[in-house]
Motif scaffolding. Sequence first.
Motif, PDB file in Angstrom:
ATOM      1  N   ARG A 135       7.450  -3.739  -7.152  1.00  0.00           N
ATOM      2  CA  ARG A 135       7.145  -2.264  -7.410  1.00  0.00           C
ATOM      3  C   ARG A 135       7.988  -1.506  -8.656  1.00  0.00           C
ATOM      4  O   ARG A 135       7.438  -1.085  -9.583  1.00  0.00           O
ATOM      5  CB  ARG A 135       7.318  -1.480  -5.946  1.00  0.00           C
ATOM      6  N   ASP A 136       9.295  -2.086  -8.533  1.00  0.00           N
ATOM      7  CA  ASP A 136      10.362  -1.633  -9.694  1.00  0.00           C
ATOM      8  C   ASP A 136       9.781  -2.233 -10.992  1.00  0.00           C
ATOM      9  O   ASP A 136       9.708  -1.319 -12.019  1.00  0.00           O
ATOM     10  CB  ASP A 136      11.485  -1.994  -9.211  1.00  0.00           C
ATOM     11  N   LEU A 137       9.407  -3.246 -11.163  1.00  0.00           N
ATOM     12  CA  LEU A 137       9.036  -4.133 -12.184  1.00  0.00           C
ATOM     13  C   LEU A 137       7.744  -3.328 -12.957  1.00  0.00           C
ATOM     14  O   LEU A 137       7.505  -3.104 -13.827  1.00  0.00           O
ATOM     15  CB  LEU A 137       8.732  -5.295 -12.222  1.00  0.00           C
ATOM     16  N   LEU A 138       6.792  -3.289 -11.650  1.00  0.00           N
ATOM     17  CA  LEU A 138       5.412  -2.673 -12.491  1.00  0.00           C
ATOM     18  C   LEU A 138       5.697  -1.150 -12.726  1.00  0.00           C
ATOM     19  O   LEU A 138       5.024  -0.826 -13.826  1.00  0.00           O
ATOM     20  CB  LEU A 138       4.565  -2.404 -11.125  1.00  0.00           C
ATOM     21  N   VAL A 139       6.645  -0.380 -12.164  1.00  0.00           N
ATOM     22  CA  VAL A 139       6.906   0.833 -12.863  1.00  0.00           C
ATOM     23  C   VAL A 139       7.490   0.878 -14.337  1.00  0.00           C
ATOM     24  O   VAL A 139       7.156   1.036 -15.322  1.00  0.00           O
ATOM     25  CB  VAL A 139       7.836   1.712 -11.558  1.00  0.00           C
ATOM     26  N   ASP A 140       8.776  -0.131 -14.199  1.00  0.00           N
ATOM     27  CA  ASP A 140       9.304  -0.271 -15.623  1.00  0.00           C
ATOM     28  C   ASP A 140       8.390  -0.649 -16.665  1.00  0.00           C
ATOM     29  O   ASP A 140       8.589  -0.311 -17.995  1.00  0.00           O
ATOM     30  CB  ASP A 140      10.355  -1.116 -15.270  1.00  0.00           C
ATOM     31  N   MET A 141       7.489  -1.679 -16.166  1.00  0.00           N
ATOM     32  CA  MET A 141       6.615  -2.169 -17.353  1.00  0.00           C
ATOM     33  C   MET A 141       5.405  -1.502 -17.531  1.00  0.00           C
ATOM     34  O   MET A 141       4.513  -1.924 -18.290  1.00  0.00           O
ATOM     35  CB  MET A 141       6.472  -3.626 -16.852  1.00  0.00           C
ATOM     36  N   ASN A 142       5.403  -0.247 -16.771  1.00  0.00           N
ATOM     37  CA  ASN A 142       4.269   0.541 -16.961  1.00  0.00           C
ATOM     38  C   ASN A 142       3.155  -0.183 -16.678  1.00  0.00           C
ATOM     39  O   ASN A 142       1.774  -0.054 -17.438  1.00  0.00           O
ATOM     40  CB  ASN A 142       4.056   0.996 -18.384  1.00  0.00           C
ATOM     41  N   ILE A 143       2.978  -0.983 -15.628  1.00  0.00           N
ATOM     42  CA  ILE A 143       1.557  -1.687 -15.257  1.00  0.00           C
ATOM     43  C   ILE A 143       0.980  -0.831 -14.035  1.00  0.00           C
ATOM     44  O   ILE A 143       1.514  -0.617 -13.253  1.00  0.00           O
ATOM     45  CB  ILE A 143       1.878  -3.186 -14.865  1.00  0.00           C
ATOM     46  N   GLN A 192       0.884  -1.333  -0.205  1.00  0.00           N
ATOM     47  CA  GLN A 192      -0.070  -0.052  -0.020  1.00  0.00           C
ATOM     48  C   GLN A 192       0.858   1.317   0.010  1.00  0.00           C
ATOM     49  O   GLN A 192       0.528   2.186  -0.673  1.00  0.00           O
ATOM     50  CB  GLN A 192      -0.878   0.079   1.276  1.00  0.00           C
ATOM     51  N   SER A 193       1.776   1.205   0.948  1.00  0.00           N
ATOM     52  CA  SER A 193       2.625   2.402   0.876  1.00  0.00           C
ATOM     53  C   SER A 193       3.496   2.549  -0.473  1.00  0.00           C
ATOM     54  O   SER A 193       4.013   3.801  -0.849  1.00  0.00           O
ATOM     55  CB  SER A 193       3.884   2.246   2.094  1.00  0.00           C
ATOM     56  N   MET A 194       3.382   1.761  -1.457  1.00  0.00           N
ATOM     57  CA  MET A 194       4.171   1.853  -2.583  1.00  0.00           C
ATOM     58  C   MET A 194       3.046   2.180  -3.709  1.00  0.00           C
ATOM     59  O   MET A 194       3.169   2.067  -4.885  1.00  0.00           O
ATOM     60  CB  MET A 194       4.964   0.514  -3.124  1.00  0.00           C
ATOM     61  N   GLY A 195       1.856   2.401  -3.174  1.00  0.00           N
ATOM     62  CA  GLY A 195       0.792   2.690  -4.347  1.00  0.00           C
ATOM     63  C   GLY A 195       0.076   1.499  -4.832  1.00  0.00           C
ATOM     64  O   GLY A 195      -0.540   1.419  -6.003  1.00  0.00           O
ATOM     65  N   ILE A 196       0.489   0.127  -4.570  1.00  0.00           N
ATOM     66  CA  ILE A 196      -0.269  -1.087  -4.805  1.00  0.00           C
ATOM     67  C   ILE A 196      -1.519  -1.161  -4.159  1.00  0.00           C
ATOM     68  O   ILE A 196      -1.387  -1.526  -2.980  1.00  0.00           O
ATOM     69  CB  ILE A 196       0.828  -2.033  -4.911  1.00  0.00           C
ATOM     70  N   GLU A 197      -2.423  -1.549  -5.033  1.00  0.00           N
ATOM     71  CA  GLU A 197      -3.806  -1.639  -4.079  1.00  0.00           C
ATOM     72  C   GLU A 197      -4.065  -3.095  -3.564  1.00  0.00           C
ATOM     73  O   GLU A 197      -3.779  -4.002  -4.352  1.00  0.00           O
ATOM     74  CB  GLU A 197      -4.926  -1.381  -5.097  1.00  0.00           C
ATOM     75  N   CYS A 198      -4.174  -3.275  -2.217  1.00  0.00           N
ATOM     76  CA  CYS A 198      -4.400  -4.541  -1.772  1.00  0.00           C
ATOM     77  C   CYS A 198      -5.010  -4.320  -0.157  1.00  0.00           C
ATOM     78  O   CYS A 198      -5.093  -3.200   0.042  1.00  0.00           O
ATOM     79  CB  CYS A 198      -3.045  -5.417  -1.559  1.00  0.00           C
ATOM     80  N   ASP A 199      -5.382  -5.503   0.234  1.00  0.00           N
ATOM     81  CA  ASP A 199      -5.704  -5.547   1.885  1.00  0.00           C
ATOM     82  C   ASP A 199      -5.216  -6.566   2.453  1.00  0.00           C
ATOM     83  O   ASP A 199      -4.560  -7.358   1.819  1.00  0.00           O
ATOM     84  CB  ASP A 199      -7.206  -5.463   1.868  1.00  0.00           C
ATOM     85  N   ASP A 200      -5.185  -6.773   3.697  1.00  0.00           N
ATOM     86  CA  ASP A 200      -4.563  -7.514   4.571  1.00  0.00           C
ATOM     87  C   ASP A 200      -5.553  -8.761   5.203  1.00  0.00           C
ATOM     88  O   ASP A 200      -5.297  -9.307   6.159  1.00  0.00           O
ATOM     89  CB  ASP A 200      -3.940  -6.948   5.619  1.00  0.00           C
ATOM     90  N   ILE A 235      -2.264  -9.742  -8.169  1.00  0.00           N
ATOM     91  CA  ILE A 235      -1.734  -8.597  -8.944  1.00  0.00           C
ATOM     92  C   ILE A 235      -2.255  -8.445 -10.253  1.00  0.00           C
ATOM     93  O   ILE A 235      -1.907  -9.284 -11.078  1.00  0.00           O
ATOM     94  CB  ILE A 235      -0.271  -8.320  -8.804  1.00  0.00           C
ATOM     95  N   ILE A 236      -3.352  -8.130 -10.664  1.00  0.00           N
ATOM     96  CA  ILE A 236      -4.284  -8.260 -11.662  1.00  0.00           C
ATOM     97  C   ILE A 236      -3.571  -7.317 -12.884  1.00  0.00           C
ATOM     98  O   ILE A 236      -3.416  -6.064 -12.699  1.00  0.00           O
ATOM     99  CB  ILE A 236      -5.644  -8.112 -11.725  1.00  0.00           C
ATOM    100  N   VAL A 237      -3.319  -7.974 -14.058  1.00  0.00           N
ATOM    101  CA  VAL A 237      -2.439  -7.121 -14.974  1.00  0.00           C
ATOM    102  C   VAL A 237      -3.186  -7.022 -16.173  1.00  0.00           C
ATOM    103  O   VAL A 237      -2.816  -6.351 -17.371  1.00  0.00           O
ATOM    104  CB  VAL A 237      -0.895  -7.503 -15.274  1.00  0.00           C
ATOM    105  N   GLY A 238      -4.193  -7.862 -16.287  1.00  0.00           N
ATOM    106  CA  GLY A 238      -5.181  -7.976 -17.670  1.00  0.00           C
ATOM    107  C   GLY A 238      -4.797  -9.178 -18.552  1.00  0.00           C
ATOM    108  O   GLY A 238      -5.412 -10.258 -18.198  1.00  0.00           O
ATOM    109  N   ASP A 239      -3.845  -9.038 -19.617  1.00  0.00           N
ATOM    110  CA  ASP A 239      -3.515 -10.086 -20.561  1.00  0.00           C
ATOM    111  C   ASP A 239      -2.528 -11.061 -20.406  1.00  0.00           C
ATOM    112  O   ASP A 239      -1.634 -10.989 -19.176  1.00  0.00           O
ATOM    113  CB  ASP A 239      -3.373  -9.551 -22.119  1.00  0.00           C
ATOM    114  N   ASN A 240      -2.526 -12.274 -20.839  1.00  0.00           N
ATOM    115  CA  ASN A 240      -1.626 -13.072 -20.686  1.00  0.00           C
ATOM    116  C   ASN A 240      -0.246 -12.895 -20.709  1.00  0.00           C
ATOM    117  O   ASN A 240       0.563 -13.145 -19.957  1.00  0.00           O
ATOM    118  CB  ASN A 240      -1.692 -14.448 -21.543  1.00  0.00           C
ATOM    119  N   GLU A 241       0.059 -11.944 -21.905  1.00  0.00           N
ATOM    120  CA  GLU A 241       1.351 -11.590 -22.156  1.00  0.00           C
ATOM    121  C   GLU A 241       2.089 -10.745 -21.002  1.00  0.00           C
ATOM    122  O   GLU A 241       3.213 -11.064 -20.531  1.00  0.00           O
ATOM    123  CB  GLU A 241       1.335 -10.793 -23.483  1.00  0.00           C
ATOM    124  N   ARG A 242       1.187  -9.641 -20.440  1.00  0.00           N
ATOM    125  CA  ARG A 242       1.807  -9.102 -19.332  1.00  0.00           C
ATOM    126  C   ARG A 242       2.099  -9.817 -18.088  1.00  0.00           C
ATOM    127  O   ARG A 242       3.098  -9.734 -17.477  1.00  0.00           O
ATOM    128  CB  ARG A 242       0.771  -7.976 -19.200  1.00  0.00           C
TER     129      ARG A 242
END
Length: 386
Positions: free
Chosen positions: A378-386, A305-313, A320-327
């Motif tokens: 977090r770094d990968l999600l930013v790099d991959m624009n997800i 959450q502190s990194m801006g990724i939506e989730c709960d405990d 971590i839903i990204v949409g298509d299979n390729e991503r």
Amino acid sequence: MDYYQNFRAQLEAKEKEQNKRSIKVYEPIDAVRVKRNNQEFIMMASNNYLGLTHDLRVQQAAKYAVEQYGTGSGGARLTSGTFPLFNELELGIADFKHTEQALVFNTGYMANVGTITALMNKNSIIISDELNHASIIDGCRLSGARIERYNHKDIEHAEHILKNYKSSHKMIITDGVFSMDGDIAPLDKLYELGKEYNALLMVDDAHSTGVLGNGRGTAHHFGLTDVDVQLGTLSKALGSVGGYVAGRKELIEYLVNYSRSFIFSTALSPADIGAALEALTIVKNEPLVVEQLNENTAYMANKLQSMGIECDDETPIFPIIVGDNERALSLAYELELRGIIITAIRPPTVPVGESRLRMTVTAAHSQEQLDYVANTLRDLLVDMNI
Ligand SMILES: Cc1ncc(COP(=O)(O)O)c(C=O)c1O
């Protein structure tokens, strides 16, 4: 018809839609680390929620059971009898769940299929959450009952269906914790519906056993005592293999007589039962184990959450839903390059367009490991624009 050409064509179709599965080999180091070709990975994809697969007491119990009773059980329990550990485990599960009795099946899958087909028939109606596990769906289909799926956790929709079938023979079925989303079923409200419309209620505690309600499952989480069918597995938080059903005496006796997956399959081996019994004893007697899981879950949720990724405990399952299979596949691949295993989950396990990484936290992960995973993600999600 060239059968093998047909198999190849179907596999190529899967490949084309980036949906082909293959089995990867890893060598476990401990409950949360595996290695392959001398590279070490942090495992963030298992259901070994309490890390009990590598608890020395559980391992010793499995060894002792083999020494005492041999490697296999030699037959179905109704054919060649049962060894005493089975009864101890079933009494232990019933005591843990506060039910009259319990029955062990060979897997959670077989427990679902065998229970649903025994309880429901072509004159029945099954009211089933649309995100229920495949083994529930298969049990429903095999039972021949009419299947009415309600929108995920939508009580009004479930009630709307029940109103249409007031006088029927029926059962409401839900996962306790949804395996791919990690959210908790509204069992308290489904319980009320079951009472009001005279429907049996069945909950699948595969991901709630050892996790919710001090490890006792979804019914306990909601303070419910008499959910008709409480089903679960020994294969996830309990670190072994097998399934179970806990409930009233008549239900269990009925399943012993009518559940085909129980009747017609060789019983689990002594090692499986010994390990599960010891794991259950640990969960019962050592509340700190489940507390550690809750602590790690909250730690990861805070971090994300502190990194801006939506989730709960709510539970240790983080989708971590990204949409298509390729991503989903490339994110999993990049994580693996960085020493982290989080599997890409694709249709039909999840709906089309909702491919995801399903990350799980266990009591055995260290904070250092959780930090590394969260930061890398977090770094990968930013790099991959997800
Ligand atoms: C909700 C649910 N029910 C049942 C099962 C099947 O359990 P098992 O792996 O013990 O066959 C699983 C997991 O695979 C599951 O996620």
